[in-house]
Design an enzyme around this catalytic site. Structure first.
Site, PDB file in Angstrom:
ATOM      1  N   PRO A 237      67.784 -26.717  60.636  1.00 27.12           N
ATOM      2  CA  PRO A 237      67.881 -25.322  61.098  1.00 27.12           C
ATOM      3  C   PRO A 237      67.064 -25.128  62.380  1.00 27.12           C
ATOM      4  O   PRO A 237      65.925 -25.562  62.466  1.00 27.12           O
ATOM      5  CB  PRO A 237      67.269 -24.519  59.944  1.00 27.12           C
ATOM      6  CG  PRO A 237      67.088 -25.472  58.817  1.00 27.12           C
ATOM      7  CD  PRO A 237      67.059 -26.842  59.378  1.00 27.12           C
ATOM      8  N   GLU A 238      67.687 -24.496  63.361  1.00 26.40           N
ATOM      9  CA  GLU A 238      66.992 -24.189  64.609  1.00 26.40           C
ATOM     10  C   GLU A 238      66.930 -22.667  64.762  1.00 26.40           C
ATOM     11  O   GLU A 238      67.270 -21.944  63.825  1.00 26.40           O
ATOM     12  CB  GLU A 238      67.727 -24.857  65.786  1.00 26.40           C
ATOM     13  CG  GLU A 238      67.786 -26.377  65.638  1.00 26.40           C
ATOM     14  CD  GLU A 238      68.515 -27.082  66.779  1.00 26.40           C
ATOM     15  OE1 GLU A 238      68.457 -26.599  67.921  1.00 26.40           O
ATOM     16  OE2 GLU A 238      69.151 -28.122  66.509  1.00 26.40           O
TER      17      GLU A 238
ATOM     18  N   LYS B 248      60.946 -22.137  64.943  1.00 27.45           N
ATOM     19  CA  LYS B 248      61.785 -22.515  63.803  1.00 27.45           C
ATOM     20  C   LYS B 248      61.092 -22.266  62.459  1.00 27.45           C
ATOM     21  O   LYS B 248      61.571 -22.700  61.425  1.00 27.45           O
ATOM     22  CB  LYS B 248      62.184 -23.989  63.927  1.00 27.45           C
ATOM     23  CG  LYS B 248      62.997 -24.263  65.206  1.00 27.45           C
ATOM     24  CD  LYS B 248      63.558 -25.667  65.255  1.00 27.45           C
ATOM     25  CE  LYS B 248      62.582 -26.642  65.825  1.00 27.45           C
ATOM     26  NZ  LYS B 248      63.170 -27.976  66.076  1.00 27.45           N
TER      27      LYS B 248
ATOM     28  N   ARG C  84      67.807 -40.779  64.537  1.00 28.76           N
ATOM     29  CA  ARG C  84      68.620 -39.642  64.965  1.00 28.76           C
ATOM     30  C   ARG C  84      69.438 -40.047  66.180  1.00 28.76           C
ATOM     31  O   ARG C  84      69.266 -41.137  66.716  1.00 28.76           O
ATOM     32  CB  ARG C  84      67.741 -38.428  65.285  1.00 28.76           C
ATOM     33  CG  ARG C  84      67.036 -38.497  66.618  1.00 28.76           C
ATOM     34  CD  ARG C  84      65.835 -37.587  66.623  1.00 28.76           C
ATOM     35  NE  ARG C  84      64.689 -38.334  67.090  1.00 28.76           N
ATOM     36  CZ  ARG C  84      64.069 -38.062  68.220  1.00 28.76           C
ATOM     37  NH1 ARG C  84      64.446 -37.057  68.957  1.00 28.76           N
ATOM     38  NH2 ARG C  84      63.051 -38.787  68.599  1.00 28.76           N
TER      39      ARG C  84
END
Ligand SMILES: [Zn+2]
Length: 291
Positions: free
Chosen positions: A2-3, A57, A266
Site C-alpha cells: 500500500p502506498e 504510508k 523486487r
C-alpha cells in the site's frame, strides 16, 4: 505494497466506519508486530475513535488523543470485519492476522465489528505503534514532505540535494513521503523520465513534468481508491497501473514492450521508448543501481 493512495483510502474508509465508535479491546496475534509498550494497548479499551489520517504510508487512527499507528509494509493490509467472534485468535498462529481491534457493539447484544491487520507471506514486517504523538514513531519523525503537498519549487529544491538516481530519490521516504515502487514507476512513465537519471541533474522542464505527473498520478489513484471497500482496493490499484507489474505487455502510450529491472526481492518496470530514448538498461548500470 500500500502506498499513499491506498493508505489515504483506508483512512477515509475508517473515518466513515469507525470514527465516533468506541474501542472494546485489541488482540495481539503477532507479538513482534507491536513496537511500543507505553501507553499499553489496554489504554484503548473504552476510548472513542476520533479520527483517522495518514503520514506518508503510515495509517494513523486517533483514539481520543492516543495514536494507533500502523505501517502495512509490503504485504500488510487492513481488513474490515462486520462481525468478529468473541474468542481472540491464537497468538503466534500461522495465519495472516497480526492484530485485531474490536469495536463496542452499536446496540447491546449486536454484532462486534472491527478490523484485522493482516500480513501475507513469511517476511513479517507489519508494525503497530501506540503513541501519544505521531512523531514518536521513528519512521514518521524521519519523513520528508508529503508528495501531495509539494509545490514544483519545493520539489526542485529537494531534488537538487539528491545524489541518488531518480527512482531511488522519489521512493526514499525521508526525501518525499508516500511514494513506493508501484507509483514511482507510474509517475516516471507519465513524466517520460528515466528511473536512472541523477535526481540532481533534472532540468527545470523535467522537474515541471515530474511534479505534474506526481500530483496527477497520485490524485487519480486517490480518486479511484477512495470509496472502494478495503477489500477491493488492491485490485483497484492493479487495474489502474500502466507500467508497473506489466513486464512484457505493450506500453499503453507508444506500444513498445514494457521492460523490467529486477533485484533479489523486487523488480520495477519502464518503457524504453517513453523513458530512456529506446535504450534498454544494461547490466553495468544495473549493478551500479544496486550498490
Ligand atoms: Zn511507451
Amino acid at each position: 505494497m500500500p502506498e499513499l493512495p491506498e493508505v489515504e483510502a483506508l483512512a477515509t474508509f475508517l473515518r466513515e466506519r469507525a470514527v465516533g465508535r468506541t474501542v472494546a479491546r485489541t488482540d495481539v496475534v503477532a507479538i513482534s508486530a507491536v513496537k511500543t509498550f507505553d501507553p499499553p494497548l489496554s489504554a484503548l479499551g473504552g476510548a472513542e475513535i476520533t479520527g483517522a489520517g495518514r503520514h506518508g504510508k503510515f495509517l494513523d487512527i486517533d483514539v481520543s488523543g492516543l495514536h494507533l499507528i500502523t505501517h502495512l509494509s509490503r504485504a500488510g493490509w487492513l481488513q474490515w470485519r462486520a462481525s468478529l467472534p468473541p474468542a481472540p485468535p491464537r497468538p503466534g498462529g500461522k495465519g495472516p492476522i497480526a492484530f485485531r481491534l474490536h469495536l463496542a457493539p452499536e446496540l447491546p447484544g449486536g454484532p462486534t465489528a472491527g478490523f484485522d491487520l493482516t500480513e501475507a507471506g513469511t517476511q513479517k514486517r507489519l508494525a503497530v505503534y501506540l503513541v501519544r504523538e505521531p512523531a514518536e514513531v521513528p519512521g514518521i519523525a524521519r519523513l520528508g514532505p508529503d508528495a501531495l503537498a509539494l509545490s514544483v519549487d519545493q520539489l526542485a529544491e529537494l531534488l537538487a540535494e539528491q545524489r541518488a538516481q531518480l527512482k531511488r530519490a522519489i521512493t526514499d521516504q525521508s526525501v518525499l513521503a508516500g511514494i513506493g515502487n508501484a507509483y514511482s514507476d507510474e509517475i516516471l512513465h507519465t513524466a517520460k523520465l528515466s528511473p536512472f537519471k541523477l535526481a540532481a541533474n533534472l532540468t527545470g522542464d523535467e522537474i515541471g513534468r515530474l511534479h505534474e505527473a506526481m500530483i496527477g498520478v497520485l490524485q487519480d489513484a486517490v480518486a479511484r481508491s477512495v470509496g472502494q471497500k478495503a477489500a477491493t482496493l488492491k485490485s483497484e490499484k492493479r487495474s489502474g497501473l500502466r507500467v508497473h507489474a506489466r513486464t512484457g505487455l505493450p506500453c499503453p502510450v507508444c506500444g513498445d514492450t514494457i521492460r523490467e529491472v529486477s533485484f533479489a526481492d523486487r523488480s520495477f518496470q519502464y518503457c524504453p521508448t517513453c523513458q530512456t530514448e529506446g535504450r534498454e538498461l544494461a547490466d553495468r548500470r544495473l549493478s551500479r543501481l544496486i550498490k
